[in-house]
Design an enzyme around this catalytic site. Structure first.
Site, mmCIF file in Angstrom:
data_model
loop_
_atom_site.group_PDB
_atom_site.id
_atom_site.type_symbol
_atom_site.label_atom_id
_atom_site.label_comp_id
_atom_site.label_asym_id
_atom_site.label_seq_id
_atom_site.Cartn_x
_atom_site.Cartn_y
_atom_site.Cartn_z
ATOM 1 N N MET A 83 13.326 -20.519 42.664
ATOM 2 C CA MET A 83 12.442 -19.876 41.693
ATOM 3 C C MET A 83 13.237 -19.436 40.462
ATOM 4 O O MET A 83 12.769 -19.548 39.329
ATOM 5 C CB MET A 83 11.731 -18.669 42.310
ATOM 6 C CG MET A 83 11.023 -18.940 43.625
ATOM 7 S SD MET A 83 9.768 -20.243 43.562
ATOM 8 C CE MET A 83 10.634 -21.604 44.354
ATOM 9 N N ASP A 84 14.452 -18.933 40.689
ATOM 10 C CA ASP A 84 15.328 -18.594 39.564
ATOM 11 C C ASP A 84 15.652 -19.833 38.745
ATOM 12 O O ASP A 84 15.661 -19.794 37.502
ATOM 13 C CB ASP A 84 16.631 -17.981 40.086
ATOM 14 C CG ASP A 84 16.510 -16.497 40.387
ATOM 15 O OD1 ASP A 84 15.385 -16.047 40.659
ATOM 16 O OD2 ASP A 84 17.541 -15.808 40.362
ATOM 17 N N ILE A 85 15.934 -20.933 39.421
ATOM 18 C CA ILE A 85 16.321 -22.157 38.717
ATOM 19 C C ILE A 85 15.148 -22.711 37.910
ATOM 20 O O ILE A 85 15.309 -23.128 36.755
ATOM 21 C CB ILE A 85 16.853 -23.192 39.729
ATOM 22 C CG1 ILE A 85 18.163 -22.682 40.349
ATOM 23 C CG2 ILE A 85 17.064 -24.549 39.079
ATOM 24 C CD1 ILE A 85 18.619 -23.445 41.560
ATOM 25 N N ALA A 120 14.732 -20.537 34.902
ATOM 26 C CA ALA A 120 15.754 -20.826 33.899
ATOM 27 C C ALA A 120 15.395 -22.061 33.086
ATOM 28 O O ALA A 120 15.551 -22.075 31.854
ATOM 29 C CB ALA A 120 17.107 -21.026 34.584
#
Length: 372
Positions: free
Chosen positions: A170-172, A175
């Site tokens: 989810m972070d990736i 980003a």
């Protein structure tokens, strides 16, 4: 070779953990000067302390921190101190991009929100990551968003428990969304001369990436369920098989022509012409019995020779590799960042621009390596 595309650009990174810092490293790899502004009150980015059991206690550049902090300088500031806040404002006046990951309300409390910084520098582009958008004060954590966006529910074996994915996907995804927004804002600034606020939340970035699983529900009315590595729309696609040698492979058969070639190589041409398996639509209807036959056929083969035959006929197939095996591949090794005396890092930029030279980046900064 041409000049780095973001030469002379200054990026201030007021973000921590993975999503924001990976955007900062993206700009560093393309030539920007990236200054990581760390919270002096908390001894910097929290991932400095996220260490594996095997890592020494006295390092502040953990393996996790090294995932997204190459090519940066570090500046520790306590923004609740007026003099240090003014030091940041001096940098903001020179900056092109700010990357922030504050909970809603925190940037305003610290006086580093877009409205304040835009008054200092009208050309500033401010990228802000939140967990759930500007109107929801909850902090965003990847594992929680994996659960709340449906990814965790879909990941796992039929009848098994939901599973978190082994990377902070989810972070990736967030980003990547922020990179796209910032690049659009930079293009718009070239046309208008004005900066802009770019906002992205972990939850919306995750939901937007549900792709065909979302439209299976929204368009076809079928609620997606856990299927292991199977694909709801294609068979055999994502299926994992074990060969005689014990090696595992995965098939990704996208059309009927590829299926016929697979069957021919396995010596089972009759399966390809059977009305129950001839088309992908029929294969989806008879998924379980087809998979049982394929498991039996592939179990009679050694992986290496079978892969060679399938590759020669352009049948989509791959070995299931361990991480060391991944980095034995030349394509993966091309993504390594190298610096004398440092362990390798991993590039954020996986594309290539014609005429652009890959830069030699400095390793992730230690916490005591800040600018004065």
């Amino acid at each position: 070779m041409t000049q780095p595309i973001f030469k002379d650009m200054l990026v201030l990174e007021l973000a921590s953990v993975l999503a924001g810092p990976s955007v900062g490293q993206f700009f560093a790899e393309l030539g920007a000067r990236v200054l990581k502004v760390e919270n002096a009150a908390t001894h910097g980015d929290v991932t400095r302390s996220w260490k594996l059991k095997a890592e020494p206690a006295d390092t502040d550049t953990s393996a996790y921190f090294c995932a997204a902090n190459w090519g940066k300088a570090s500046l520790a500031l306590n923004l609740t101190e007026p003099e240090q806040l003014q030091q940041l404002y001096t940098l903001v006046a020179q900056a092109d991009v700010v990357i922030a990951s504050y909970k809603p309300g925190d940037a305003e409390r610290l006086q580093v929100n877009y409205e304040v910084l835009q008054c200092i520098n009208p050309r500033l582009i401010y990228g802000h990551i939140t967990g759930y958008g500007p109107d929801d004060a909850r902090a965003g954590y990847d594992a929680v968003v994996q659960a709340e966006s449906g990814f965790m529910y879909l990941n796992g074996d039929p009848g098994g428990e939901p599973l978190k994915m082994p990377v902070a996907l989810m972070d990736i995804l967030t980003a990547h969304q922020l990179k796209e927004g910032l690049l659009v804002a930079l293009l718009q600034r070239e046309r208008t001369g004005q900066g802009q606020l770019v906002q992205v939340s972990l939850l919306q970035a995750a939901v937007s990436a549900l792709a065909n699983q979302a439209t299976n529900y929204l368009v076809a009315g079928q609620e997606p369920q856990r299927m292991g590595s199977e694909h709801p729309n294609i068979v055999p696609y994502g299926s994992v098989y074990t060969c005689r040698c014990g090696g595992k492979l995965v098939l990704a058969i996208g059309d009927d022509r590829q299926f016929r070639k697979l069957c021919a190589i396995l010596g089972a041409e009759s399966i390809a012409i059977d009305p129950k398996y001839k088309t992908n639509y029929e294969r989806v209807q008879h998924r379980q019995e087809l998979n049982q036959m394929l498991h039996q056929l592939i179990a009679q083969q050694d992986r290496g020779p079978l892969l060679q035959q399938l590759h020669a006929q352009h049948v989509p197939v791959g070995a299931v590799y361990t991480i060391p095996e991944v980095f034995a591949q030349p394509q993966a090794r091309q993504l390594l960042l190298q610096h004398p005396g440092s362990k390798p890092g991993l590039r954020q930029v996986a594309f290539r621009l014609q005429g652009q030279q890959e830069l030699d980046l400095s390793p992730p900064p230690t916490y005591d390596n800040y600018l004065s």
